[in-house]
Design a protein around this motif. Sequence first.
Motif, PDB file in Angstrom:
ATOM      1  N   GLY A  55       7.855 -31.351 -12.126  1.00 45.22           N
ATOM      2  CA  GLY A  55       8.015 -30.184 -11.249  1.00 45.22           C
ATOM      3  C   GLY A  55       7.425 -30.383  -9.863  1.00 45.22           C
ATOM      4  N   ASN A  56       7.263 -31.616  -9.447  1.00 41.98           N
ATOM      5  CA  ASN A  56       6.725 -31.903  -8.107  1.00 41.98           C
ATOM      6  C   ASN A  56       7.794 -32.367  -7.136  1.00 41.98           C
ATOM      7  OD1 ASN A  56       4.007 -31.453  -7.557  1.00 41.98           O
ATOM      8  ND2 ASN A  56       3.424 -33.055  -9.019  1.00 41.98           N
ATOM      9  N   CYS A  57       7.528 -32.108  -5.867  1.00 40.17           N
ATOM     10  CA  CYS A  57       8.369 -32.659  -4.797  1.00 40.17           C
ATOM     11  C   CYS A  57       7.421 -32.866  -3.618  1.00 40.17           C
ATOM     12  CB  CYS A  57       9.475 -31.664  -4.442  1.00 40.17           C
ATOM     13  SG  CYS A  57      10.287 -32.008  -2.852  1.00 40.17           S
ATOM     14  N   ALA A  58       7.585 -33.955  -2.901  1.00 39.57           N
ATOM     15  CA  ALA A  58       6.648 -34.270  -1.814  1.00 39.57           C
ATOM     16  C   ALA A  58       6.618 -33.170  -0.747  1.00 39.57           C
ATOM     17  CB  ALA A  58       7.011 -35.612  -1.179  1.00 39.57           C
ATOM     18  N   TYR A  59       7.729 -32.423  -0.626  1.00 42.78           N
ATOM     19  CA  TYR A  59       7.709 -31.349   0.378  1.00 42.78           C
ATOM     20  C   TYR A  59       6.777 -30.219  -0.041  1.00 42.78           C
ATOM     21  CZ  TYR A  59       8.830 -27.670   3.623  1.00 42.78           C
ATOM     22  OH  TYR A  59       8.710 -26.683   4.574  1.00 42.78           O
ATOM     23  N   ILE A  60       6.727 -29.917  -1.341  1.00 38.13           N
ATOM     24  CA  ILE A  60       5.863 -28.817  -1.805  1.00 38.13           C
ATOM     25  C   ILE A  60       4.410 -29.131  -1.424  1.00 38.13           C
ATOM     26  CG2 ILE A  60       5.064 -27.504  -3.819  1.00 38.13           C
ATOM     27  CD1 ILE A  60       7.675 -28.253  -5.219  1.00 38.13           C
ATOM     28  N   GLU A  61       4.011 -30.378  -1.626  1.00 32.89           N
ATOM     29  CA  GLU A  61       2.631 -30.780  -1.297  1.00 32.89           C
ATOM     30  C   GLU A  61       2.394 -30.653   0.202  1.00 32.89           C
ATOM     31  OE1 GLU A  61       2.150 -34.757  -2.815  1.00 32.89           O
ATOM     32  OE2 GLU A  61       2.933 -34.095  -4.767  1.00 32.89           O
ATOM     33  N   ALA A  62       3.338 -31.138   0.992  1.00 41.57           N
ATOM     34  CA  ALA A  62       3.165 -31.100   2.449  1.00 41.57           C
ATOM     35  C   ALA A  62       3.121 -29.654   2.945  1.00 41.57           C
ATOM     36  CB  ALA A  62       4.304 -31.861   3.120  1.00 41.57           C
ATOM     37  N   TYR A  63       3.978 -28.824   2.392  1.00 36.20           N
ATOM     38  CA  TYR A  63       4.027 -27.417   2.793  1.00 36.20           C
ATOM     39  C   TYR A  63       2.712 -26.717   2.453  1.00 36.20           C
ATOM     40  CZ  TYR A  63       5.266 -22.487   2.730  1.00 36.20           C
ATOM     41  OH  TYR A  63       5.281 -21.127   2.940  1.00 36.20           O
ATOM     42  N   ASN A  64       2.219 -26.925   1.234  1.00 38.60           N
ATOM     43  CA  ASN A  64       0.980 -26.257   0.826  1.00 38.60           C
ATOM     44  C   ASN A  64      -0.219 -26.736   1.637  1.00 38.60           C
ATOM     45  OD1 ASN A  64       2.093 -24.497  -1.060  1.00 38.60           O
ATOM     46  ND2 ASN A  64       2.155 -26.105  -2.623  1.00 38.60           N
ATOM     47  N   ARG A  65      -0.199 -27.993   2.000  1.00 38.11           N
ATOM     48  CA  ARG A  65      -1.272 -28.524   2.854  1.00 38.11           C
ATOM     49  C   ARG A  65      -1.290 -27.783   4.196  1.00 38.11           C
ATOM     50  NH1 ARG A  65       0.783 -33.559   4.613  1.00 38.11           N
ATOM     51  NH2 ARG A  65       1.564 -32.210   6.266  1.00 38.11           N
ATOM     52  N   GLU A  66      -0.118 -27.602   4.786  1.00 40.21           N
ATOM     53  CA  GLU A  66      -0.044 -26.900   6.081  1.00 40.21           C
ATOM     54  C   GLU A  66      -0.411 -25.421   5.931  1.00 40.21           C
ATOM     55  OE1 GLU A  66       0.173 -28.336   9.030  1.00 40.21           O
ATOM     56  OE2 GLU A  66       0.290 -30.209   7.906  1.00 40.21           O
TER      57      GLU A  66
END
Length: 415
Positions: free
Chosen positions: A330-341
Amino acid sequence: MKSVDDFRLRLGKKELVPIMTGGMGVDISTAELSLVAARLGGIGHISDAMVPTVSDRRFKTGFVKEKQKKYKYNVANRDKSVVQFDLVRLAEATKLHVGRTMEAKQGDGLIFINTMEKLTMGSPRDTLRVRLTSAMDGGIDGITLSAGLHLGSLALVEDHPRFRDVKFGIIVSSLRALTLFLRKSARLNRLPDYIIVEGPLAGGHLGFGMDWVQYDLKTIVNEIHQFLKQENLNIPLIPAGGIFTGSDAVEFLEAGAAAVQVATRFTVTKECGLPEKVKQEYFKANEEDIEVNLISPTGYPMRMLKNSPAIGAGIRPNCEAYGYLLDGTGNCAYIEAYNRELERHPDEDTLSVKDKTCLCTHMRNFDCWTCGHYTYRLKDTSRKLPDGSYQILNAEDVFKDYLYSTEHHIALPAA
Ligand SMILES: Cc1cc2nc3c(=O)[nH]c(=O)nc-3n(C[C@H](O)[C@H](O)[C@H](O)COP(=O)(O)O)c2cc1C
């Protein structure tokens, strides 16, 4: 002086015009575009990227709404592991897209579907099996395995009654990737029916690193050609990436290629799925307006216009509606980048995420303007109109220009 029309592609018992229009997701290579290639005796690709969305547009189905409604409760949740595709619905959408396209086919050519392994869809094996199976059920002539090594893909459908009847091909960018695939397919006694060798000048995702500049299509095609000869493997080789004129194609065909796969020249045709405004952006682009970047969450470099709205956008991940790039957890690199921002800028109304993009949403909305390296030459394939825009082309004219042109001449459309 030879033209492409002096050559033919032999695929099993079929003899075809050796031009393949490449798969361009999400519905950039439409059914209409593929149907033109098939009618003229070549091979046209549709794409199976985000088919439920494509089906909703094409047939007014409600696949996306239904999924979105089911998972609405999860929209604000960072954990997307609950988001799963309903496999029955996925099969329905695929069969509809493929089936209707095949029903409309005229002429002696073929229609293939481009199937990307990187669309992991929250459950890579199950969803890929359904996509492949239902394309075969829908009557597709061939399946081009792309964006991944596909080491387990053929085994997913080895029991399908059409396993030995549907043409299977693989897109590779290196001999190494090809040998890995051949080892697996030899075990099933099912070698690919064709091999597309995609070089570093192609559109979409690239099978190279950011050092793509150091590679060249002719060298890779040669290397693979020699290897196949040594191994006594008679599998048609189909180069792709930067083949811009009929004469470019003839050079490959004279050197032993069986056909060519082309895409960029068709992005500015009326049959292509891009909106008219975006087609004009492709026409207008100069060489310095095109870049290869790493914003795709897949991890592959991707070529696109620098003014693509997808670059730097910071929209909330839309996985409940789409979710095509969710991995098995259930991961996608965009989800991580978005949550970081989001954590860095909790009070801002609009976020900007620079390193990754929500590829599903932006491809779906035609806001990620992926393109081939030679997009900057498209302006030379049409006429500039008095209002400064360019005349949109017909796919048939572009196809025939590839087929009959010599000396790198490009026929302009009738005014
Ligand atoms: C707009 C666009 C979208 C593309 N999308 C995909 C895709 O979804 N899957 C894929 O395997 N290749 C994709 N490609 C690559 C093409 O199928 C093709 O192999 C390549 O672009 C050929 O080179 P050319 O564009 O220079 O003719 C895409 C290419 C373009 C131009």
